[in-house]
Design a protein around this motif. Sequence first.
Motif, mmCIF file in Angstrom:
data_model
loop_
_atom_site.group_PDB
_atom_site.id
_atom_site.type_symbol
_atom_site.label_atom_id
_atom_site.label_comp_id
_atom_site.label_asym_id
_atom_site.label_seq_id
_atom_site.Cartn_x
_atom_site.Cartn_y
_atom_site.Cartn_z
ATOM 1 N N PHE A 298 30.553 44.697 34.885
ATOM 2 C CA PHE A 298 31.144 45.632 35.851
ATOM 3 C C PHE A 298 32.198 44.927 36.709
ATOM 4 O O PHE A 298 33.372 45.208 36.598
ATOM 5 N N ASP A 299 31.793 44.014 37.559
ATOM 6 C CA ASP A 299 32.703 43.173 38.355
ATOM 7 C C ASP A 299 33.816 43.995 39.017
ATOM 8 O O ASP A 299 34.992 43.907 38.639
ATOM 9 N N LEU A 300 33.459 44.777 40.017
ATOM 10 C CA LEU A 300 34.429 45.627 40.701
ATOM 11 C C LEU A 300 35.593 44.831 41.296
ATOM 12 O O LEU A 300 36.757 45.231 41.114
ATOM 13 N N PRO A 301 35.346 43.696 41.983
ATOM 14 C CA PRO A 301 36.486 42.926 42.503
ATOM 15 C C PRO A 301 37.416 42.436 41.381
ATOM 16 O O PRO A 301 38.643 42.426 41.549
ATOM 17 N N GLY A 302 36.820 42.049 40.252
ATOM 18 C CA GLY A 302 37.646 41.586 39.136
ATOM 19 C C GLY A 302 38.511 42.700 38.587
ATOM 20 O O GLY A 302 39.703 42.491 38.260
ATOM 21 N N ARG A 303 37.971 43.901 38.481
ATOM 22 C CA ARG A 303 38.748 45.039 37.989
ATOM 23 C C ARG A 303 39.847 45.420 38.986
ATOM 24 O O ARG A 303 40.949 45.802 38.590
ATOM 25 N N PHE A 304 39.544 45.319 40.266
ATOM 26 C CA PHE A 304 40.555 45.593 41.283
ATOM 27 C C PHE A 304 41.720 44.602 41.156
ATOM 28 O O PHE A 304 42.895 44.989 41.210
ATOM 29 N N LYS A 305 41.398 43.330 40.951
ATOM 30 C CA LYS A 305 42.430 42.299 40.820
ATOM 31 C C LYS A 305 43.304 42.543 39.594
ATOM 32 O O LYS A 305 44.541 42.444 39.659
ATOM 33 N N ILE A 306 42.680 42.879 38.462
ATOM 34 C CA ILE A 306 43.453 43.145 37.246
ATOM 35 C C ILE A 306 44.367 44.350 37.452
ATOM 36 O O ILE A 306 45.541 44.346 37.058
ATOM 37 N N GLY A 307 43.832 45.388 38.091
ATOM 38 C CA GLY A 307 44.634 46.577 38.353
ATOM 39 C C GLY A 307 45.844 46.263 39.209
ATOM 40 O O GLY A 307 46.960 46.735 38.925
ATOM 41 N N LYS A 308 45.664 45.474 40.246
ATOM 42 C CA LYS A 308 46.788 45.122 41.111
ATOM 43 C C LYS A 308 47.829 44.293 40.358
ATOM 44 O O LYS A 308 49.038 44.419 40.590
ATOM 45 N N ASN B 141 34.517 55.711 27.140
ATOM 46 C CA ASN B 141 34.072 56.821 27.984
ATOM 47 C C ASN B 141 33.361 56.371 29.248
ATOM 48 O O ASN B 141 32.934 57.208 30.049
ATOM 49 N N SER B 142 33.229 55.076 29.459
ATOM 50 C CA SER B 142 32.482 54.580 30.611
ATOM 51 C C SER B 142 33.281 54.753 31.901
ATOM 52 O O SER B 142 34.514 54.766 31.908
ATOM 53 N N TRP B 143 32.549 54.869 33.004
ATOM 54 C CA TRP B 143 33.163 55.010 34.324
ATOM 55 C C TRP B 143 33.999 53.783 34.665
ATOM 56 O O TRP B 143 35.135 53.885 35.120
ATOM 57 N N LYS B 144 33.433 52.603 34.395
ATOM 58 C CA LYS B 144 34.132 51.365 34.782
ATOM 59 C C LYS B 144 35.436 51.169 34.021
ATOM 60 O O LYS B 144 36.366 50.540 34.537
ATOM 61 N N SER B 145 35.541 51.687 32.800
ATOM 62 C CA SER B 145 36.751 51.473 32.009
ATOM 63 C C SER B 145 37.957 52.192 32.593
ATOM 64 O O SER B 145 39.106 51.851 32.279
ATOM 65 N N ALA B 146 37.727 53.185 33.456
ATOM 66 C CA ALA B 146 38.828 53.925 34.073
ATOM 67 C C ALA B 146 39.269 53.321 35.406
ATOM 68 O O ALA B 146 40.254 53.794 36.004
ATOM 69 N N LEU B 147 38.582 52.297 35.869
ATOM 70 C CA LEU B 147 38.896 51.733 37.180
ATOM 71 C C LEU B 147 40.237 51.002 37.201
ATOM 72 O O LEU B 147 41.022 51.155 38.146
ATOM 73 N N ILE B 148 40.519 50.200 36.179
ATOM 74 C CA ILE B 148 41.737 49.386 36.211
ATOM 75 C C ILE B 148 42.995 50.249 36.251
ATOM 76 O O ILE B 148 43.891 49.998 37.076
ATOM 77 N N PRO B 149 43.141 51.283 35.413
ATOM 78 C CA PRO B 149 44.326 52.139 35.545
ATOM 79 C C PRO B 149 44.422 52.805 36.925
ATOM 80 O O PRO B 149 45.526 52.988 37.455
#
Length: 340
Positions: free
Chosen positions: A69-79, A94-102
């Motif tokens: 999951f790693d929410l901070p890591g996904r936030f960093k990649i998105g930025k 289809n997972s919730w986490k996979s939509a976080l980065i975009p």
Amino acid sequence: MSAQAYKILVVGPSWVGDMVMAQSLFIALKQQHPACLIDVLAPAWSLPLLERMPEVRRGIAMPLGHGQFDLPGRFKIGKQLKAQHYDQAIVLPNSWKSALIPFFAGIPKRTGYLGELRWGLLNDARRLDKSRLTMTVQRFVALGLPSDTKQPPLYQFPKLSINAEQQQQVREKFHINSDSKILALCPGAEYGPAKRWPAEHYAAVARQKQQQGWQVWLFGSDKDKAVADQINQLSGGICRNFAGATTLAEAVDLLSLSAAVVSNDSGLMHVAAALDKKLIAVYGSSDPGFTPPLHQAAEIISLNLACSPCFKRDCPLGHTHCLTDIAPERVLAALAASNT
């Protein structure tokens, strides 16, 4: 000055076969937007596959592991990706986490299936009608088309691009000199034993084709090395065993040298189909209607027993008749009929 190209980020799947089938989506996107630039965020192992898809500008290695999951890591990649100014993201998982980065990347159009209640994360959320979109490839391609497109959509088969230089490199590295025909056997299946045709059946096919003057090569990952070793032992050591001895890129390029392939329902089965090889695909617990090899000449062998497809990793009845009862002679007959 020309208008800026339409830029698309695709969040890719985590399985080899699914990544191959995703090429049909990339082809559809190029048909919709001929000058578009397609980048794919995907596991690092998949980059060699993406490099062999001419529709893809570049693969971006996803540093987080499958299921992490790693929410901070996904936030960093998105930025980090925000600076690329993508016009659209298409999220295949289809997972919730996979939509976080975009979402964190601020991509204005974010397309995907509703999946795990992803309202907000996706602003072009589609409801998946499994009764109409019965195949994985249809589901992927539909996301690249307007939401009001008639379903199921038409799609083109994946087609990996291999050049002579890549083939020569693997010839030299693995000291391949013979010009005799090559039969590739792909006996692995990541999902489990209920998708694996028996080793003794593969060995019987290997012996027969070797007697006809063919080379027989075995392919697979480190996890498939044991079954590949067993097949080679049962066949009298006549096979060239590449299981666990190549990178994915090398396996793809070596498969491109083969004349025919026999495979379980696996990622390498989809690779072989995308390499335009004569393919015999053996199905047990899985459904050939859901994830068939995408090639017009592929031959699917399935007994269609009352208990299959069960989609189980191990046979719940303990006998795996859906696979053990597919005789080697049937596969050999299919190879002979192919005139390869």
